[in-house]
Design a protein around this motif. Structure first.
Motif, PDB file in Angstrom:
ATOM      1  N   LEU A 233      12.825   7.841   7.496  1.00 15.39           N
ATOM      2  CA  LEU A 233      13.693   8.315   6.254  1.00 15.39           C
ATOM      3  C   LEU A 233      15.027   8.001   6.231  1.00 15.39           C
ATOM      4  CD1 LEU A 233      11.675  11.607   5.287  1.00 15.39           C
ATOM      5  CD2 LEU A 233      11.669   9.659   3.927  1.00 15.39           C
ATOM      6  N   ALA A 234      15.780   7.924   7.474  1.00 14.00           N
ATOM      7  CA  ALA A 234      17.044   7.487   7.494  1.00 14.00           C
ATOM      8  C   ALA A 234      17.061   6.142   7.220  1.00 14.00           C
ATOM      9  CB  ALA A 234      17.742   7.793   8.951  1.00 14.00           C
ATOM     10  N   ALA A 235      16.292   5.304   7.766  1.00 10.66           N
ATOM     11  CA  ALA A 235      16.219   3.813   7.422  1.00 10.66           C
ATOM     12  C   ALA A 235      16.130   3.964   6.046  1.00 10.66           C
ATOM     13  CB  ALA A 235      15.087   3.158   8.327  1.00 10.66           C
ATOM     14  N   ALA A 236      15.005   4.333   5.446  1.00  8.46           N
ATOM     15  CA  ALA A 236      14.927   4.329   3.809  1.00  8.46           C
ATOM     16  C   ALA A 236      16.242   4.739   3.068  1.00  8.46           C
ATOM     17  CB  ALA A 236      13.772   5.253   3.271  1.00  8.46           C
ATOM     18  N   ALA A 237      16.864   5.871   3.670  1.00  4.86           N
ATOM     19  CA  ALA A 237      18.118   5.773   2.809  1.00  4.86           C
ATOM     20  C   ALA A 237      19.262   4.582   2.937  1.00  4.86           C
ATOM     21  CB  ALA A 237      18.956   7.369   3.311  1.00  4.86           C
ATOM     22  N   HIS A 238      19.447   4.191   4.142  1.00  4.00           N
ATOM     23  CA  HIS A 238      20.261   3.120   4.395  1.00  4.00           C
ATOM     24  C   HIS A 238      19.867   1.758   3.513  1.00  4.00           C
ATOM     25  CE1 HIS A 238      23.122   4.846   7.367  1.00  4.00           C
ATOM     26  NE2 HIS A 238      22.037   5.500   7.762  1.00  4.00           N
ATOM     27  N   LEU A 239      18.537   1.520   3.818  1.00  2.00           N
ATOM     28  CA  LEU A 239      17.967   0.501   2.821  1.00  2.00           C
ATOM     29  C   LEU A 239      18.243   0.626   1.251  1.00  2.00           C
ATOM     30  CD1 LEU A 239      14.918  -0.090   4.798  1.00  2.00           C
ATOM     31  CD2 LEU A 239      16.436  -1.686   4.465  1.00  2.00           C
ATOM     32  N   THR A 240      18.290   2.010   0.844  1.00  2.00           N
ATOM     33  CA  THR A 240      18.381   2.197  -0.647  1.00  2.00           C
ATOM     34  C   THR A 240      19.936   1.936  -1.010  1.00  2.00           C
ATOM     35  OG1 THR A 240      16.781   3.995  -0.556  1.00  2.00           O
ATOM     36  CG2 THR A 240      18.542   4.090  -2.502  1.00  2.00           C
ATOM     37  N   GLU A 241      21.069   2.401  -0.104  1.00  2.00           N
ATOM     38  CA  GLU A 241      22.436   2.308  -0.210  1.00  2.00           C
ATOM     39  C   GLU A 241      22.566   0.859  -0.156  1.00  2.00           C
ATOM     40  OE1 GLU A 241      24.792   6.081   0.673  1.00  2.00           O
ATOM     41  OE2 GLU A 241      24.917   4.720   2.379  1.00  2.00           O
ATOM     42  N   ARG A 242      21.894  -0.280   0.650  1.00  2.12           N
ATOM     43  CA  ARG A 242      22.362  -1.415   0.697  1.00  2.12           C
ATOM     44  C   ARG A 242      21.637  -2.223  -0.529  1.00  2.12           C
ATOM     45  NH1 ARG A 242      26.281  -3.538   4.191  1.00  2.12           N
ATOM     46  NH2 ARG A 242      26.340  -2.010   5.898  1.00  2.12           N
ATOM     47  N   GLY A 243      20.774  -1.578  -1.195  1.00  2.00           N
ATOM     48  CA  GLY A 243      19.954  -2.267  -2.341  1.00  2.00           C
ATOM     49  C   GLY A 243      19.168  -3.257  -1.746  1.00  2.00           C
ATOM     50  N   LEU A 244      18.545  -2.866  -0.466  1.00  2.00           N
ATOM     51  CA  LEU A 244      17.193  -3.881   0.004  1.00  2.00           C
ATOM     52  C   LEU A 244      16.012  -3.231  -0.531  1.00  2.00           C
ATOM     53  CD1 LEU A 244      18.693  -4.461   3.562  1.00  2.00           C
ATOM     54  CD2 LEU A 244      19.124  -6.063   1.383  1.00  2.00           C
ATOM     55  N   PRO A 245      15.081  -4.140  -0.946  1.00  2.00           N
ATOM     56  CA  PRO A 245      13.741  -3.540  -1.328  1.00  2.00           C
ATOM     57  C   PRO A 245      13.033  -3.279  -0.068  1.00  2.00           C
ATOM     58  CG  PRO A 245      13.783  -5.948  -1.442  1.00  2.00           C
ATOM     59  CD  PRO A 245      15.341  -5.736  -1.257  1.00  2.00           C
ATOM     60  N   PHE A 246      12.026  -2.117  -0.331  1.00  2.00           N
ATOM     61  CA  PHE A 246      11.646  -1.501   1.060  1.00  2.00           C
ATOM     62  C   PHE A 246      10.387  -0.664   0.777  1.00  2.00           C
ATOM     63  CE2 PHE A 246      13.935   2.145  -0.224  1.00  2.00           C
ATOM     64  CZ  PHE A 246      13.177   3.191  -0.061  1.00  2.00           C
ATOM     65  N   LEU A 247       9.431  -0.777   1.593  1.00  2.00           N
ATOM     66  CA  LEU A 247       8.311   0.262   1.369  1.00  2.00           C
ATOM     67  C   LEU A 247       7.967   1.054   2.700  1.00  2.00           C
ATOM     68  CD1 LEU A 247       5.886   1.056   0.033  1.00  2.00           C
ATOM     69  CD2 LEU A 247       4.570  -1.090   1.130  1.00  2.00           C
ATOM     70  N   LEU A 248       8.084   2.272   2.456  1.00  2.00           N
ATOM     71  CA  LEU A 248       7.983   3.054   3.714  1.00  2.00           C
ATOM     72  C   LEU A 248       6.414   3.714   3.979  1.00  2.00           C
ATOM     73  CD1 LEU A 248       9.144   5.148   6.037  1.00  2.00           C
ATOM     74  CD2 LEU A 248       9.939   6.649   4.242  1.00  2.00           C
ATOM     75  N   LEU A 249       5.950   3.333   4.806  1.00  2.00           N
ATOM     76  CA  LEU A 249       4.585   3.770   5.243  1.00  2.00           C
ATOM     77  C   LEU A 249       4.335   5.190   6.071  1.00  2.00           C
ATOM     78  CD1 LEU A 249       3.049   0.066   5.776  1.00  2.00           C
ATOM     79  CD2 LEU A 249       3.181   1.324   3.654  1.00  2.00           C
ATOM     80  N   GLU A 250       3.796   6.093   5.781  1.00  2.00           N
ATOM     81  CA  GLU A 250       3.482   7.062   6.455  1.00  2.00           C
ATOM     82  C   GLU A 250       1.871   7.573   6.595  1.00  2.00           C
ATOM     83  OE1 GLU A 250       3.017  10.400   8.301  1.00  2.00           O
ATOM     84  OE2 GLU A 250       4.858   9.665   7.951  1.00  2.00           O
ATOM     85  N   ALA A 251       1.510   7.596   7.951  1.00  2.00           N
ATOM     86  CA  ALA A 251       0.087   7.677   8.122  1.00  2.00           C
ATOM     87  C   ALA A 251      -0.546   9.092   7.797  1.00  2.00           C
ATOM     88  CB  ALA A 251      -0.142   7.322   9.746  1.00  2.00           C
ATOM     89  N   GLY A 252       0.215  10.048   7.701  1.00  2.00           N
ATOM     90  CA  GLY A 252      -0.115  11.328   7.119  1.00  2.00           C
ATOM     91  C   GLY A 252      -0.267  11.504   5.881  1.00  2.00           C
ATOM     92  N   GLU A 253      -0.566  12.698   5.396  1.00  2.00           N
ATOM     93  CA  GLU A 253      -0.939  13.062   4.122  1.00  2.00           C
ATOM     94  C   GLU A 253       0.508  13.465   3.321  1.00  2.00           C
ATOM     95  OE1 GLU A 253      -3.746  15.961   3.561  1.00  2.00           O
ATOM     96  OE2 GLU A 253      -5.613  14.426   4.311  1.00  2.00           O
ATOM     97  N   ASP A 254       1.572  13.672   4.001  1.00  2.00           N
ATOM     98  CA  ASP A 254       2.812  14.214   3.621  1.00  2.00           C
ATOM     99  C   ASP A 254       3.789  13.776   4.250  1.00  2.00           C
ATOM    100  OD1 ASP A 254       4.487  15.875   2.143  1.00  2.00           O
ATOM    101  OD2 ASP A 254       3.685  17.764   2.522  1.00  2.00           O
ATOM    102  N   VAL A 255       5.206  13.906   3.695  1.00  2.00           N
ATOM    103  CA  VAL A 255       6.248  13.557   4.363  1.00  2.00           C
ATOM    104  C   VAL A 255       6.389  14.248   5.842  1.00  2.00           C
ATOM    105  CG1 VAL A 255       7.779  15.312   3.357  1.00  2.00           C
ATOM    106  CG2 VAL A 255       8.657  13.361   4.119  1.00  2.00           C
ATOM    107  N   ALA A 256       6.933  13.544   6.904  1.00  2.00           N
ATOM    108  CA  ALA A 256       7.223  14.208   8.186  1.00  2.00           C
ATOM    109  C   ALA A 256       5.860  14.882   8.753  1.00  2.00           C
ATOM    110  CB  ALA A 256       8.306  15.257   8.253  1.00  2.00           C
ATOM    111  N   ALA A 257       4.773  14.118   8.575  1.00  2.00           N
ATOM    112  CA  ALA A 257       3.512  14.580   9.283  1.00  2.00           C
ATOM    113  C   ALA A 257       3.534  15.344  10.658  1.00  2.00           C
ATOM    114  CB  ALA A 257       2.259  13.983   8.697  1.00  2.00           C
ATOM    115  N   GLY A 258       4.240  14.354  11.342  1.00  2.00           N
ATOM    116  CA  GLY A 258       4.530  14.596  12.732  1.00  2.00           C
ATOM    117  C   GLY A 258       5.186  15.853  13.262  1.00  2.00           C
TER     118      GLY A 258
END
Length: 497
Positions: A67-92
């Motif tokens: 999610l930190a990577a996603a935050a930095h990608l958002t600030e930089r305006g780079l398109p991204f997709l975050l894939l989570e194996a679990g049913e919810d955020v931070a499943a691990g």
């Protein structure tokens, strides 16, 4: 290549979202049906774009570092997709949600994430408080994942099973760097990406009990008696541990956390017996920095552990490398070391650390350190034979670069088998990598990291922890006792050697 072109798993499934480019097969391009034409269009760059730069960066794992990577990608305006194996955020993280971190909030929040959250009206927790894993997930990671700039790009139940290059196997060099990544999911969907940031962690691949890195003899068949790190012995798993004898194998913070929790359980379940078995001949390293530790909670963890041993609440067996695991007819399980010493208990907690699984990157060109399983450039900086987590030098894109361009393992996975990872380290890793992907190499190479000094760090997750109030309780009861090593008595059901 799979004929499954969308998340529906077949040609007539639902069309892929605009930010989720799906591989179009040759058949789909010539015989379009049910969205295949759209998929084929998504796989081609727009006019004036290079082969891959229009594609998103795929981030694997919606934990703290992903999610930190996603935050930095958002600030930089780079398109991204975050894939989570679990049913919810931070499943691990939620699997050890009952555990309290030894680092306060101020070390656990990424800078870019904080800026985005603050802009959305987030109320930051007290920076000096110690969150549990559950609080980390609910008070920080969930609000971050639900921000309007991130939420549309987070996909759940999306387990990655393989990563390759479009039309290029691992042997082929010509055209490799220009080929998009192909990321295959468990449902057969294949997504294209310009880069992959693997923050999937190591939680699902714990180390075995066997002292030589191989499963102990009988370990696999005795799986019903063995729990892995950080069971919730004071909560959902209480009935399995109350009034029984548990042996905790390992010497890191995960082991210490479980020992402290078991000792608290024994206060209300008096027949609860606890044995601590470790390979080392001394527990001194496990006790850590004590009062000198820059993280007071981590110091209290070691102090509390020492007091458990000296007060007799925990039986310590040193120099015990598990060789054989053997279920007994009376329902208990027996651990045997190479010298024939035995520990008999009802349950075993394997707190022996974690290791990375690079299977999904089998078709990529990786150059891994032969000992740790991390990049060769990072290995000397994190070698646990030389470093604790507080002595690791700042590092970023240069140290994490593989022969496969634009594939990066980050977070605890980046450390391989080294048990010295902290979340703050992962946050700096992804900041540097995202800056590089944005072409800002000055920022990418300006790596800076301030970590607390430490005596010893243990495995992964950024989540090794303690039961804070239990340590304080034992400290009050045994403040005048001096540490010494004790061994297990024969009649207690422990070491019979």
């Amino acid at each position: 290549m799979s004929n499954e072109t969308t998340s529906g798993g077949g040609c007539c499934g639902s069309a892929a979202a605009d930010d989720q480019p799906t591989v179009a097969t040759e058949a789909a391009a010539t015989e379009p049906c049910c969205g295949a034409t759209e998929a084929a269009t998504q796989a081609r760059p727009a006019a004036g774009q290079s082969e891959v730069t229009h594609l998103p960066v795929l981030v694997i794992g919606a934990g703290p570092v992903g999610l930190a990577a996603a935050a930095h990608l958002t600030e930089r305006g780079l398109p991204f997709l975050l894939l989570e194996a679990g049913e919810d955020v931070a499943a691990g993280v939620r699997q050890w949600g009952h555990v309290r971190l030894f680092s306060p909030w101020r070390y656990n929040i990424d800078a870019a994430a904080r800026r985005l959250l603050d802009a959305g009206g987030w109320t930051e927790p007290n920076p000096e408080e110690l969150p549990t894993g559950g609080e980390l997930a609910e008070r920080y990671l969930r609000p971050l994942a639900e921000l309007p700039g991130l939420a549309p790009h987070v996909r759940y139940n999306a387990r990655v099973t393989a990563i390759g290059r479009l039309g290029v196997d691992r042997v082929r060099t010509a055209g490799r760097e220009a080929a998009p990544f192909v990321v295959r999911l468990a449902d057969g969907t294949e997504l294209l990406a310009r880069a992959v940031i693997d923050a999937s962690g190591t939680w699902m691949t714990p180390n075995v009990l066997g002292a030589n890195g191989l499963p102990a003899h009988g370990e696999i068949d005795a799986a019903a008696w063995i729990d892995h790190a950080l069971p919730d012995v004071l909560g959902r798993d209480r009935d399995a541990y109350a009034g029984t004898h548990t042996v905790v194998v390992g010497s890191g913070h995960s082991a210490a956390n479980t020992l402290l929790a078991l000792a608290e359980l024994a206060e209300t379940a008096p027949d609860t017996h606890i044995t601590w078995a470790m390979r080392s001949g001394s527990a001194d390293r496990a006790y850590g920095g004590g009062d000198a530790d820059a993280l007071p909670a981590r110091g209290a963890l070691g102090t509390g552990l020492r007091l458990l041993v000296t007060s007799g609440r925990v039986d310590l067996v040193t120099g015990f490398g598990v060789h054989t695991v053997r279920p007994l007819p009376d329902g208990r399980v027996e651990l045997v070391d190479a010298t024939g010493r035995r520990i008999v208990a009802h349950r075993v907690v394997g707190a022996t650390g974690f290791r990375p699984d690079h299977t999904i990157a089998g078709e990529l060109r990786l150059d891994l350190d032969p000992a740790l399983g991390c990049t060769r450039a990072l290995a000397p900086l994190i070698d646990p034979n030389e470093h604790s987590c507080g002595s690791v030098r700042p590092h970023g894109v240069d140290e994490l670069t593989q022969p496969e361009p634009n594939y990066f393992a980050v977070g605890s996975k980046s450390y391989g088998r080294a048990p010295t990872f902290l979340m703050a380290t992962g946050y700096e890793q992804v900041r540097s990598i995202v800056a590089a992907l944005a072409g800002d190499w000055d920022a990418a190479r300006d790596v800076q990291l301030v970590l607390p000094e430490t005596g010893v760090c243990s495995t992964t997750l950024g989540a090794a922890a303690m039961v804070d109030d239990a340590a304080q309780q034992f400290d009050t009861r045994a403040s005048d006792e001096r540490p010494q090593l004790i061994t297990v008595g024969g009649s207690s059901g422990g070491c019979c050697g």
